[in-house]
Design an enzyme around this catalytic site. Structure first.
Site, PDB file in Angstrom:
ATOM      1  N   ASN A   1      -2.131  -5.018  32.019  1.00 31.74           N
ATOM      2  CA  ASN A   1      -1.582  -5.766  33.159  1.00 31.74           C
ATOM      3  C   ASN A   1      -1.293  -4.872  34.357  1.00 31.74           C
ATOM      4  OD1 ASN A   1      -1.793  -8.275  32.031  1.00 31.74           O
ATOM      5  ND2 ASN A   1       0.254  -8.247  31.137  1.00 31.74           N
TER       6      ASN A   1
ATOM      7  N   SER B   1       5.198  -9.323  27.633  1.00 34.51           N
ATOM      8  CA  SER B   1       4.174  -8.747  28.504  1.00 34.51           C
ATOM      9  C   SER B   1       4.766  -7.967  29.661  1.00 34.51           C
ATOM     10  CB  SER B   1       3.214  -9.814  29.040  1.00 34.51           C
ATOM     11  OG  SER B   1       3.596 -11.089  28.748  1.00 34.51           O
TER      12      SER B   1
ATOM     13  N   GLU C   1      -1.846  -3.672  22.341  1.00 39.58           N
ATOM     14  CA  GLU C   1      -1.164  -2.513  22.923  1.00 39.58           C
ATOM     15  C   GLU C   1       0.069  -2.257  22.070  1.00 39.58           C
ATOM     16  OE1 GLU C   1      -2.188  -2.741  27.693  1.00 39.58           O
ATOM     17  OE2 GLU C   1      -0.520  -3.930  26.967  1.00 39.58           O
TER      18      GLU C   1
ATOM     19  N   HIS D   1       1.786  -5.869  21.681  1.00 42.09           N
ATOM     20  CA  HIS D   1       1.337  -6.804  22.720  1.00 42.09           C
ATOM     21  C   HIS D   1      -0.079  -7.283  22.441  1.00 42.09           C
ATOM     22  CE1 HIS D   1       0.423  -7.628  27.217  1.00 42.09           C
ATOM     23  NE2 HIS D   1       1.027  -8.662  26.677  1.00 42.09           N
TER      24      HIS D   1
END
Ligand code: NAI
Length: 283
Positions: free
Chosen positions: A189, A118, A151, A139
């Protein structure tokens, strides 16, 4: 065509990702450190499938088909005939690099390497191998059995062919992928964690209570969960780690972690996992 998938790390993420792959008909091998860990992981997977069957969300045949597609090992050698290696081990760059370096010598040349990291640079991990063109970020989001997004992240050397294979695979297993160029935090994120950090700063400045900050974002932005409750769910240590990575990578003061966040992590208030964060989960 990807038919054999070797998943390294049968933890929270790896186990769910493997289940999704096996359900889509892929032959999945889980690799973890010990037989005990693997037995625990498989018991968890079985329990999850049983629950779905009990709720009428899955039939016995589907459950049996998923289990028939799964095997486990503590070795890396069975990765030799894999079409895809997907890594979901501890978030530590040196440990990930060591793992991929070893796999590079074991796997067939056309095997694609994917990491579920991540926060670590895809290019940085890929540099440990001689196949940076076949190295990519894949991801998933937690819980990977439910969350639709993947992702798909290009490192500096990721080839178009590798990208297309992994993007198409994500769709094939029932996910909804997006294309991302490498950058700290990728897309989700990068936006989410600074928003959480800002909510913590609003709390720290005493502008509103934790309850009202969360209420504001739920009722004002239609978020299903407030940012502080979400921070408690993710883990305050994880949120802080990600802010620190953003800051270290960019030296941009807009990524300065909230003082209160750092203090709470130092004081062991990590959210749900320790029972207390911005809210109390002990009662
Ligand atoms: P976890 O701690 O639940 O699982 C990691 C597993 O890897 C453990 O079972 C551990 O025994 C095993 N392991 C460690 N080193 C190993 C090695 N060399 N070979 C084989 N197995 C090894 O961790 P989690 O949460 O599943 O995270 C895994 C990766 O996924 C991390 O890179 C994390 O950043 C990423 N990630 C985590 C998300 C989350 O919400 N937990 C969401 C998206 C990505």
């Amino acid at each position: 065509m990807i038919s054999k998938v070797f998943i390294v790390g049968a933890g929270q993420m790896g186990l769910d990702i493997g289940q999704v792959m096996a359900k889509a008909g892929k032959k999945v091998t889980f690799r973890d450190m010990t037989d005990e860990i693997l037995a625990k992981s498989m018991a968890k997977l079985n329990k999850g499938l049983d629950k779905q069957v009990a709720k009428g969300k899955m039939d016995e045949d589907t459950k049996a088909a998923i289990l028939a597609n799964i095997s486990t090992t503590t070795e890396l050698a069975p990765a030799a005939d894999a079409d895809l290696v997907l890594e979901a081990i501890v978030e530590n760059v040196e440990i990930k690099k060591t793992l991929f370096k070893e796999l590079d010598g074991i796997c067939k040349p056309e095997c694609i390497f994917a990491t579920n990291t991540s926060s670590i640079s895809i290019t940085q991990i890929a540099a440990a191998t001689n196949r940076a063109d076949k190295f990519i970020g894949m991801h998933f989001f937690n819980p990977a059995t439910v969350m639709k997004l993947v992702e798909v992240i290009r490192g500096l050397h990721t080839s178009d062919e590798t990208f297309k294979t992994v993007y198409d695979l994500s769709a094939e297993i029932g996910k909804d992928p997006i294309e991302v160029k490498e950058g700290p935090g990728f897309v989700v994120n990068r936006i989410l964690i600074p928003m959480i950090n800002e909510a913590i700063m609003v709390l720290e400045e005493g502008l509103a209570s934790a309850e009202d900050i969360d209420k504001a974002m739920k009722l004002g932005c239609n978020h299903p969960m407030g940012p502080l409750a979400l921070a408690d769910l993710i883990g305050l240590d994880t949120c802080l780690h990600i802010m620190d990575v953003f800051y270290a990578e960019t030296c941009d003061s807009k990524y300065r972690a909230a003082r209160l966040l750092r203090q709470m992590v130092r004081g062991g208030k990590l959210g749900r996992k320790t029972g207390v964060g911005f809210f109390d989960y002990t009662k």
